[in-house]
Design an enzyme around this catalytic site. Structure first.
Site, PDB file in Angstrom:
ATOM      1  N   LYS A  82       0.847  -1.196   0.000  1.00  0.00           N
ATOM      2  CA  LYS A  82       0.000   0.000   0.000  1.00  0.00           C
ATOM      3  C   LYS A  82       0.880   1.243   0.000  1.00  0.00           C
ATOM      4  O   LYS A  82       1.933   1.271   0.657  1.00  0.00           O
ATOM      5  CB  LYS A  82      -0.897  -0.018   1.256  1.00  0.00           C
ATOM      6  N   SER A 157      -9.622   1.751   2.741  1.00  0.00           N
ATOM      7  CA  SER A 157      -8.744   2.516   1.872  1.00  0.00           C
ATOM      8  C   SER A 157      -7.682   1.681   1.161  1.00  0.00           C
ATOM      9  O   SER A 157      -7.083   2.142   0.210  1.00  0.00           O
ATOM     10  CB  SER A 157      -8.056   3.603   2.682  1.00  0.00           C
ATOM     11  N   SER A 181      -9.865  -0.490   6.964  1.00  0.00           N
ATOM     12  CA  SER A 181      -9.258  -0.303   5.640  1.00  0.00           C
ATOM     13  C   SER A 181      -8.570  -1.518   5.041  1.00  0.00           C
ATOM     14  O   SER A 181      -8.225  -1.514   3.861  1.00  0.00           O
ATOM     15  CB  SER A 181      -8.269   0.865   5.673  1.00  0.00           C
TER      16      SER A 181
END
Lengths: 485, 483
Positions: A82, A157, A181
């Site tokens: 990420k 996210s 997330s």
């Protein structure tokens, strides 16, 4: 079951990949080529990556991994990271224009550990800007699409990480979870996502959103992969003062199709209440029925304080965010403006106006507000009290039960644009995931079935450091729903 | 309306004895380095970096808290204090706070100061542990002479102890003596090398004649503090005398010009949005750690002053002045070990040395190097042998400090007391010839003798032994009478 992008070869997990490479080192290159073929074909639409490393670079690193003598526990796996996790020499944008050209001079602890374990970073994945969002539509660059249905969001996210894993554009991925997330995108993309106990995985190098809630965790196509990555990244780190000083087991020992001991499970009524889709509840009921077949007792309990978990969560997260994001002023790194003739205060204002997107600005403003003189006690302190009460309720609950089970998300993945414009609707996607972060507990989202062809995730969570139990039960759920590779 | 002055201080002392910064492993020795080379992800506030407390800083802070008789909190709770400023890498400072259930590191202490004719106990409100900021560098030397400014983060993250007093000072002199004493305590505890530029800094809050509180920032030494306060008191009284009104404000001390100016940094005021730093969980301060530090505390200025007074018989005020500076005090003891004479040595150091160091604006360390123990003992030796008078001794001390020269050189230049009666006789004779009227006067009025002695001194540039000179003149006056 896999989404259409995957091929048999690309769907391989860490365990098999490692075994095949051990037998024949060249297999690693075949695998890498296959993954890049998929990327070439589908990435243009899915857009899981903000920064993808060129195949030559990845191949070169694979050669080095093979030269090391021992393959390491990750055995040449391609790890998507990420884009809020610092990677030395690889641009790390946090999904924000503010950091569009920021290249960290250091590796996050988890990245160091992945590399040491023989993992290869394949790229940096798309995310909601500064991890603020639940759909990955708040990325400053572009939205990511759900590999199961390109009209739908992959969740957020960590949507890029989940989409990359689901579409077989990586072996496994790292995400971060502040209020859901990791788990929400895992649920939406039919992958397994684990949010560890707060402090189990080092946050050093993770670009902070809300420091007291953030945790890095793995996303994989199967429970075994998640257990393997967790075994690598978990453990004490002296560079993170919130890191727990605990011995970390090899989590693969918990990947068992049978219960490793007698479990008692609980369903929390507030997590299957109003707002949760009927079809989603049916998926949960199916899983719970089957678990009972394993001699797991399942009871129902109510925790009324959970009513306040969303507001408490957003007050705390936004307060911390307003502080954590203060450093982005364009002076030392990040977007740079010509400041000639401008006072520094004006320059700062301009940089922050241009660098941050609307959702980030909204949370900074609200966070600044709740920390203000005269308001602090009514908001932040009160939220901290709610948090404490939730923690206490869960502690009591888990003196009686080994784990709780719930839907990860109240609905299957929404369409792009469906919720992003309405902050309250958007925030409510996290209703079942945020209490876990507030209490610092571990949780895993594992595929529980499909509703209308769309994946639905089951969340399992338990007391601090119960990752082993969750992995064990998640593996059983995999078997129950026949979601096996 | 009374002219009553109320002053409180907020002192920042760097813990210069640490190897590393407060929350990272960069060196604490940042001075003289190329800008922005003593930095890392943490002290630069790079995304994803995290602070880890330097435990040695906590131990130093405990030592200070004990030395100041403070109550130490059970827990060390770090908070974030937010304000935007280019020298602050994260745009918040990690510090402590005393509201909302948060606690300072230590509270309720005191320091006693000896003002010569009276003494006073100054109350310490609190001590905090916090991080220093970077430094703004103006390429033109000052904000006004520069079209842009640069930032050097080498200092960012250096461990600071913030010491806040109650508003207990009634004049600038007290504030100065307090800051000297605090500096000396920090020196004795091996916390701060106060001779380093910027290692001991003070902000002062001052209210004159019941007026509003004015804060003066950027004061770099005890002497500057006294000057800044004197300037500020005079400024405020002038405004009041001319019928003006004072406003609550923050002002900056400009050392070079010796004035305070209104601070342009309005953005510094306001809401700091304190909240507990989620990156630094509360740290409990174990009582046995406090106990073990207490047992290892070195001799501190108050005890040392008492010992000096007893051991050397130098008088308690003299001793209290000496212990205001550890190096001065060490110098005193080293010199006395070498050549005895504690009363004379202490008097030279306190009355002569400190005056010249002040007047010449000399660094104390440099002053001590110039008037080193060897030189000082030599001068004492000259006095004992009668080679020089007390008056000449003062001149020797001045010249050694100003010219950084050996006393031997001054002796060689012939500056010694004229002690041969023969030489003095000649000069007395000259004076008697030159001032017959004065000689007449002196016969009638013994007080007028002093004029004649003065003339002899003038002719010898002070070298004549005054006792001997006096005796010769008196004898001659009698001879004239009888003869």
């Amino acid at each position: 079951m896999s989404p259409p992008q995957c091929t048999d070869l690309a769907t391989i997990g860490i365990k098999s990949l490692r075994a095949r490479v051990e037998e024949d080192p060249d297999f690693l290159f075949k695998y890498i080529e296959e993954v890049y073929k998929i990327i070439e074909k589908y990435e243009g639409v899915i857009k899981a990556y903000i920064t993808l490393r060129p195949m030559e670079e990845v191949v070169r690193e694979a050669e080095e991994v093979l030269k090391r003598g021992t393959l390491g526990p990750l055995g040449g796996s391609l790890v998507a990271v990420k884009d809020n996790i610092s990677t030395k020499g690889i641009r790390t944008t946090c999904g924000s224009k503010m950091l569009e050209n920021y290249v960290p001079p250091y590796d996050a602890t988890v990245v160091e550990r992945i590399k040491t374990a023989g993992g290869i970073i394949i790229g940096k994945t798309n995310m909601d800007e500064f991890a603020m969002g639940s759909t990955t539509e708040n990325s400053s660059f572009f939205p990511t699409r759900n590999p199961w249905d390109l009209e739908r969001v992959p969740g957020g996210s960590s949507g890029g990480s989940a989409a990359a894993v689901a579409a077989c554009e990586a072996t496994v991925a790292l995400g971060s979870d502040t209020g859901g997330s990791i788990r929400l995108p895992a649920a939406y993309t039919g992958t397994v996502g684990l949010k560890p106990t707060y402090g189990l995985v080092s946050r050093y190098g993770l670009i902070a959103y809300a420091s007291s809630l953030d945790q890095i965790g793995p996303i994989g196509r199967c429970v075994d992969d998640v257990a393997r990555v967790l075994s690598v990244i978990a453990g004490h780190d002296s560079r993170d003062s919130t890191s727990l000083k605990v011995e970390v087991p090899d989590y693969t020992q918990f990947v068992s199709e049978e219960p490793l001991r007698k479990y008692r499970a609980v369903v929390i009524e507030e997590m299957i209440g109003e707002g949760v889709d009927r079809e989603v509840i049916k998926v949960l009921e199916h899983v719970v029925d089957k678990l009972e077949g394993y001699d797991i007792e399942v009871e129902f309990r109510s925790i009324p304080i959970l009513e306040y978990s969303l507001p408490a969560y957003y007050i705390i997260a936004m307060a911390e965010a307003s502080s954590n994001l203060a450093r982005y002023d364009g002076l030392r790194y990040g977007i740079h403006l010509s400041t000639e003739g401008l006072l520094w205060t004006k320059t700062y204002a301009q940089v922050r106006k241009m660098g941050f997107g609307d959702e980030v600005k909204r949370r900074i403003i609200l966070g600044t507000y709740v920390l203000s003189e005269g308001l602090y006690e009514g908001y932040y302190l009160k939220a901290a009290k709610v948090r404490r009460a939730i923690y206490d309720s869960f502690r009591k609950l888990f003196s009686e039960f080994d784990f709780a089970v719930s839907p990860t998300a109240p609905t299957p993945p929404p369409k792009l644009g469906e919720v992003v414009a309405d902050p309250l609707k958007l925030y409510s996607l996290d209703i079942n995931t945020v209490p876990v972060n507030l209490a610092g507990l571990p949780a895993i989202s594992v595929p529980g079935g499909f509703v209308g062809g769309l994946p639905v995730g089951i969340q399992l969570f338990g007391p601090p450091l119960s990752e082993g139990v969750l992995i064990n039960v998640a593996r059983m759920v995999e078997v129950i729903v026949g979601y096996e590779r | 309306m009374s002219d009553r002055v109320i002053i409180g201080l907020e002192v920042h002392a760097q813990i210069t004895s640490l190897k590393t910064k407060l929350f990272c492993s960069c060196s604490s020795d940042y001075r003289g380095r190329k800008p922005n080379t003593n930095v890392c992800p943490t002290c630069l506030g790079l995304p994803g970096s995290l602070p880890v407390l330097n435990r040695a800083a906590l131990e130093k802070a405990i030592a200070l808290a004990l030395a100041l008789n403070c109550r130490i909190s059970e827990k060390l709770i770090f908070v974030r204090k937010h304000y935007f400023y280019p020298d602050l890498p994260k745009n918040y400072q990690i510090s402590q706070y005393d509201r909302y259930g948060l606690i300072p590191f230590a509270v309720s202490g005191s320091i006693a100061i000896d003002m010569g004719n009276y003494s006073k106990v100054v109350r310490i409100r609190r001590i905090n542990i916090e991080e220093d900021t970077g430094r703004i560098v103006y390429p033109g030397g000052s904000p006004l002479g520069s079209t842009y400014s640069l930032v050097d983060y080498n200092r960012a993250g250096i461990a600071l102890l913030e010491i806040v007093t109650e508003p207990d000072f009634s004049n600038s002199r007290e504030a100065r003596v307090f800051l000297e004493k605090l500096g000396s305590i920090l020196e004795h505890l091996d916390i701060t090398d106060t001779s380093l530029e910027g290692a001991l800094r003070a902000d002062a809050n001052i209210s004159v004649a019941g007026g509003p509180r004015v804060e003066i920032k950027n004061i770099g030494s005890p002497r500057e503090l006294e000057k800044a306060l004197n300037y500020e008191i005079a400024r405020q009284l002038n405004i009041l005398k001319s019928g003006g009104t004072l406003e609550r404000e923050t002002r900056h001390w400009i050392k070079e010009k010796g004035i305070t100016v209104p601070s342009r940094a309005k953005e510094l005021e306001g809401d700091y949005r304190y909240f507990p730093d989620p990156d630094l969980p509360p740290i409990s301060i174990p009582p046995d750690l406090i106990e073990s530090i207490k047992r290892r505390l070195p001799e501190l200025p108050d005890l040392r002053a008492r010992r000096l007074a007893e051991e050397y018989g130098i008088g308690s005020y003299m001793a209290s002045v000496l212990v205001l500076n550890k190096r001065l005090c060490d110098h005193f003891e080293n010199t006395v070990r070498l050549c005895g004479n504690p009363k004379l040595v202490s008097s030279i150091l306190v009355n002569e040395f400190l005056r010249w160091v002040d007047e010449l604006d000399l660094d104390l360390g440099e002053g001590l190097r110039r008037l080193n123990s060897k030189r000082l003992c030599r001068i004492v030796d000259y006095l004992e042998k009668g080679l020089i008078s007390v008056k000449l001794l003062k001149e020797y001390v001045r010249r050694v400090i100003v010219e950084n020269t050996d006393p031997e050189k001054i002796v060689e230049s012939g500056m010694t007391t004229l002690s041969s009666a023969e030489d003095i006789e000649k000069i007395v004779e000259e004076v008697f010839k030159e001032y017959p009227k004065a000689v007449e006067d002196a016969r009638r009025d013994p007080k007028a003798v002093n004029f004649l002695v003065g003339q002899v001194m003038k002719k010898t540039r002070g070298r004549a032994d005054p006792k001997l000179t006096n005796a010769i003149i008196l004898r001659r006056l009698q001879e004239h009478e009888s003869g």
